[in-house]
Design a protein around this motif. Structure first.
Motif, PDB file in Angstrom:
ATOM      1  N   ILE A  25       0.842  -1.200   0.000  1.00  0.00           N
ATOM      2  CA  ILE A  25       0.000   0.000   0.000  1.00  0.00           C
ATOM      3  C   ILE A  25       0.876   1.248   0.000  1.00  0.00           C
ATOM      4  O   ILE A  25       0.606   2.223  -0.711  1.00  0.00           O
ATOM      5  CB  ILE A  25      -0.948  -0.005   1.211  1.00  0.00           C
ATOM      6  N   GLY A  26       1.947   1.223   0.793  1.00  0.00           N
ATOM      7  CA  GLY A  26       2.860   2.362   0.830  1.00  0.00           C
ATOM      8  C   GLY A  26       3.496   2.635  -0.514  1.00  0.00           C
ATOM      9  O   GLY A  26       3.618   3.790  -0.939  1.00  0.00           O
ATOM     10  N   VAL A  27       3.903   1.569  -1.218  1.00  0.00           N
ATOM     11  CA  VAL A  27       4.475   1.723  -2.559  1.00  0.00           C
ATOM     12  C   VAL A  27       3.455   2.332  -3.510  1.00  0.00           C
ATOM     13  O   VAL A  27       3.750   3.272  -4.266  1.00  0.00           O
ATOM     14  CB  VAL A  27       4.970   0.362  -3.095  1.00  0.00           C
ATOM     15  N   ILE A  28       2.228   1.822  -3.474  1.00  0.00           N
ATOM     16  CA  ILE A  28       1.176   2.312  -4.365  1.00  0.00           C
ATOM     17  C   ILE A  28       0.916   3.794  -4.118  1.00  0.00           C
ATOM     18  O   ILE A  28       0.637   4.554  -5.048  1.00  0.00           O
ATOM     19  CB  ILE A  28      -0.111   1.487  -4.155  1.00  0.00           C
ATOM     20  N   LEU A  69      11.250  11.121  -1.171  1.00  0.00           N
ATOM     21  CA  LEU A  69      10.903  11.417   0.221  1.00  0.00           C
ATOM     22  C   LEU A  69      10.105  10.298   0.877  1.00  0.00           C
ATOM     23  O   LEU A  69       9.813  10.369   2.075  1.00  0.00           O
ATOM     24  CB  LEU A  69      10.095  12.720   0.287  1.00  0.00           C
ATOM     25  N   LYS A  70       9.726   9.285   0.069  1.00  0.00           N
ATOM     26  CA  LYS A  70       8.913   8.171   0.565  1.00  0.00           C
ATOM     27  C   LYS A  70       7.629   8.679   1.218  1.00  0.00           C
ATOM     28  O   LYS A  70       7.281   8.327   2.350  1.00  0.00           O
ATOM     29  CB  LYS A  70       9.713   7.317   1.557  1.00  0.00           C
ATOM     30  N   ARG A  71       6.928   9.536   0.451  1.00  0.00           N
ATOM     31  CA  ARG A  71       5.663  10.099   0.909  1.00  0.00           C
ATOM     32  C   ARG A  71       4.632   9.980  -0.209  1.00  0.00           C
ATOM     33  O   ARG A  71       4.984   9.973  -1.394  1.00  0.00           O
ATOM     34  CB  ARG A  71       5.825  11.584   1.294  1.00  0.00           C
ATOM     35  N   PRO A  72       3.335   9.889   0.140  1.00  0.00           N
ATOM     36  CA  PRO A  72       2.306   9.767  -0.900  1.00  0.00           C
ATOM     37  C   PRO A  72       2.378  10.886  -1.921  1.00  0.00           C
ATOM     38  O   PRO A  72       2.650  12.044  -1.583  1.00  0.00           O
ATOM     39  CB  PRO A  72       0.994   9.815  -0.102  1.00  0.00           C
ATOM     40  N   SER A  73       2.105  10.546  -3.166  1.00  0.00           N
ATOM     41  CA  SER A  73       2.236  11.520  -4.252  1.00  0.00           C
ATOM     42  C   SER A  73       1.048  12.461  -4.324  1.00  0.00           C
ATOM     43  O   SER A  73       1.118  13.494  -4.988  1.00  0.00           O
ATOM     44  CB  SER A  73       2.403  10.799  -5.591  1.00  0.00           C
ATOM     45  N   CYS A  74      -0.057  12.121  -3.678  1.00  0.00           N
ATOM     46  CA  CYS A  74      -1.230  13.002  -3.603  1.00  0.00           C
ATOM     47  C   CYS A  74      -1.717  13.003  -2.171  1.00  0.00           C
ATOM     48  O   CYS A  74      -1.727  11.954  -1.511  1.00  0.00           O
ATOM     49  CB  CYS A  74      -2.335  12.528  -4.549  1.00  0.00           C
ATOM     50  N   GLN A  75      -2.139  14.171  -1.687  1.00  0.00           N
ATOM     51  CA  GLN A  75      -2.578  14.268  -0.298  1.00  0.00           C
ATOM     52  C   GLN A  75      -3.814  13.423  -0.037  1.00  0.00           C
ATOM     53  O   GLN A  75      -4.015  12.939   1.083  1.00  0.00           O
ATOM     54  CB  GLN A  75      -2.845  15.726   0.100  1.00  0.00           C
ATOM     55  N   ASP A  76      -4.652  13.211  -1.063  1.00  0.00           N
ATOM     56  CA  ASP A  76      -5.821  12.356  -0.897  1.00  0.00           C
ATOM     57  C   ASP A  76      -5.416  10.918  -1.189  1.00  0.00           C
ATOM     58  O   ASP A  76      -5.376  10.497  -2.346  1.00  0.00           O
ATOM     59  CB  ASP A  76      -6.954  12.797  -1.821  1.00  0.00           C
ATOM     60  N   THR A  77      -5.103  10.180  -0.151  1.00  0.00           N
ATOM     61  CA  THR A  77      -4.744   8.768  -0.330  1.00  0.00           C
ATOM     62  C   THR A  77      -5.977   7.872  -0.411  1.00  0.00           C
ATOM     63  O   THR A  77      -5.864   6.653  -0.472  1.00  0.00           O
ATOM     64  CB  THR A  77      -3.820   8.300   0.805  1.00  0.00           C
ATOM     65  N   GLY A  78      -7.148   8.498  -0.433  1.00  0.00           N
ATOM     66  CA  GLY A  78      -8.370   7.812  -0.792  1.00  0.00           C
ATOM     67  C   GLY A  78      -8.876   6.799   0.218  1.00  0.00           C
ATOM     68  O   GLY A  78      -8.397   6.683   1.342  1.00  0.00           O
ATOM     69  N   VAL A  79      -9.859   6.060  -0.234  1.00  0.00           N
ATOM     70  CA  VAL A  79     -10.356   4.881   0.479  1.00  0.00           C
ATOM     71  C   VAL A  79      -9.696   3.675  -0.163  1.00  0.00           C
ATOM     72  O   VAL A  79      -9.724   3.520  -1.389  1.00  0.00           O
ATOM     73  CB  VAL A  79     -11.890   4.776   0.383  1.00  0.00           C
ATOM     74  N   VAL A 304      10.108  -3.631  -7.747  1.00  0.00           N
ATOM     75  CA  VAL A 304       9.786  -3.324  -6.352  1.00  0.00           C
ATOM     76  C   VAL A 304       9.920  -4.585  -5.493  1.00  0.00           C
ATOM     77  O   VAL A 304       9.433  -5.653  -5.851  1.00  0.00           O
ATOM     78  CB  VAL A 304       8.353  -2.764  -6.224  1.00  0.00           C
ATOM     79  N   GLU A 305      10.575  -4.440  -4.364  1.00  0.00           N
ATOM     80  CA  GLU A 305      10.671  -5.497  -3.358  1.00  0.00           C
ATOM     81  C   GLU A 305      10.110  -4.967  -2.051  1.00  0.00           C
ATOM     82  O   GLU A 305      10.383  -3.833  -1.662  1.00  0.00           O
ATOM     83  CB  GLU A 305      12.118  -5.958  -3.176  1.00  0.00           C
ATOM     84  N   LEU A 306       9.335  -5.809  -1.391  1.00  0.00           N
ATOM     85  CA  LEU A 306       8.658  -5.383  -0.173  1.00  0.00           C
ATOM     86  C   LEU A 306       9.392  -5.885   1.072  1.00  0.00           C
ATOM     87  O   LEU A 306      10.107  -6.869   1.028  1.00  0.00           O
ATOM     88  CB  LEU A 306       7.216  -5.905  -0.174  1.00  0.00           C
TER      89      LEU A 306
END
Length: 306
Positions: A25-28, A69-79, A304-306
């Motif tokens: 989920i973090g990667v997405i 920065l390993k942060r979401p690319s949009c502030q709305d990370t949605g449902v 990607v590796e988790l």
């Protein structure tokens, strides 16, 4: 009354799956799927106006910073929405719903994700991105399989969640489907942060059409319906929506969509159910397949590796 969250006690294997999915989920949240990134790059080269070029450059910079920065690319990370095909022999099949909820909680804290789960009528934010019916979990059981095949999707408040559905009378025909889609795109399309991936569902009722439209967004942006007539409609609608001239972020331009995907199922002779959902330019979905030992393959994010 606000509910008190109590973590679920789970086995070591269940906790391992929870941790894998939490990281996924973090990667997405910060990295676009490969097909979307490739398409945006292609569309950016078709725009010649300096404003449109600047918008695409800003999109690319946004994604680079999100990854760095390993942060979401949009502030709305949605449902968070999960679409699963799970084998009847997958060892954790009975625990999956709790595992998925716990993966959302863990990712909310660690990624971190914005808090987007508000309990209806009680009007409080759970702060964990889980609540009554949240996350969305849609599950199919696969015979003679021990795999878990899953799409994970971040459904944003400006694009996918404001979808629309309607049941047409048969006399309206497929022309009515096109009219419905174009009416929706000329009204809320500009608010969904184009260029868009447009998912269209056709079925026998509003709920079957709506589900089909959401599943259509899980297909690659350049995919083509196996039904010849549906694929023809996909091409025609893509041309039609592009001609509206929404352009990147609604500022005008040559291209308004990344693609148009249709999923259709059978219908009652007296009805044509149609629905539309859109994925914004930051179309955050992931596809992962796990075996019974939790070895995984990620199909949407190469390397990607988790």
């Amino acid at each position: 009354m606000q509910k008190v969250y109590e973590p679920t006690q789970m086995s070591q294997q269940a906790a391992e799956l929870r941790d894998i999915l939490s990281k996924f989920i973090g990667v997405i949240s910060r990295r676009l799927p490969d097909d979307v990134a490739k398409k945006l790059n292609e569309l950016s080269k078709e725009e010649v106006d300096p404003l449109q070029q600047l918008i695409y450059q800003t999109m690319m910079e946004n994604q680079m910073l999100a990854e760095d920065l390993k942060r979401p690319s949009c502030q709305d990370t949605g449902v968070i929405q999960f679409f699963l095909k799970v084998g009847e022999n997958f060892p954790l099949i009975g625990d999956l719903k709790e595992i998925l909820k716990e993966s959302v909680v863990k990712s909310t804290i660690e990624t971190p994700l914005r808090h987007n789960a508000v309990e209806t009528f009680d009007e409080y934010n759970t702060g964990l991105n889980i609540g009554t019916g949240v996350p969305t979990i849609l599950m199919e059981i696969e015979k003679d399989s021990d795999q878990l095949d899953m799409y994970v999707y971040m459904a944003g408040g400006g694009c996918t969640l404001p979808g629309a559905a309607k049941v047409l009378m048969p006399g309206e025909g497929y022309e009515g489907v096109v009219r419905f889609v174009m009416d929706q795109m000329t009204s809320y399309g500009i608010n969904a942060c184009p260029p868009l991936l447009v998912g269209i569902g056709i079925g026998t009722s509003v709920e079957t059409a709506a589900l089909n439209s959401k599943l259509a967004l899980m297909r690659d942006v350049d995919s083509v319906s196996p039904n010849e007539n549906a694929s023809k409609m996909e091409r025609l609608l893509e041309d039609g929506i592009n001609s509206i001239g929404l352009g990147p972020q609604g500022f005008g331009g040559k291209k308004s969509v990344m693609g148009v995907n249709i999923i259709n199922t059978a219908r009652h002779p007296s009805t044509i159910g149609v629905a539309i959902n859109t994925g914004c330019w930051s179309h955050r979905r992931g596809h992962i397949i796990l075996d019974s030992n939790l070895n995984y393959e990620i199909l949407t994010h190469e390397g990607v590796e988790l």
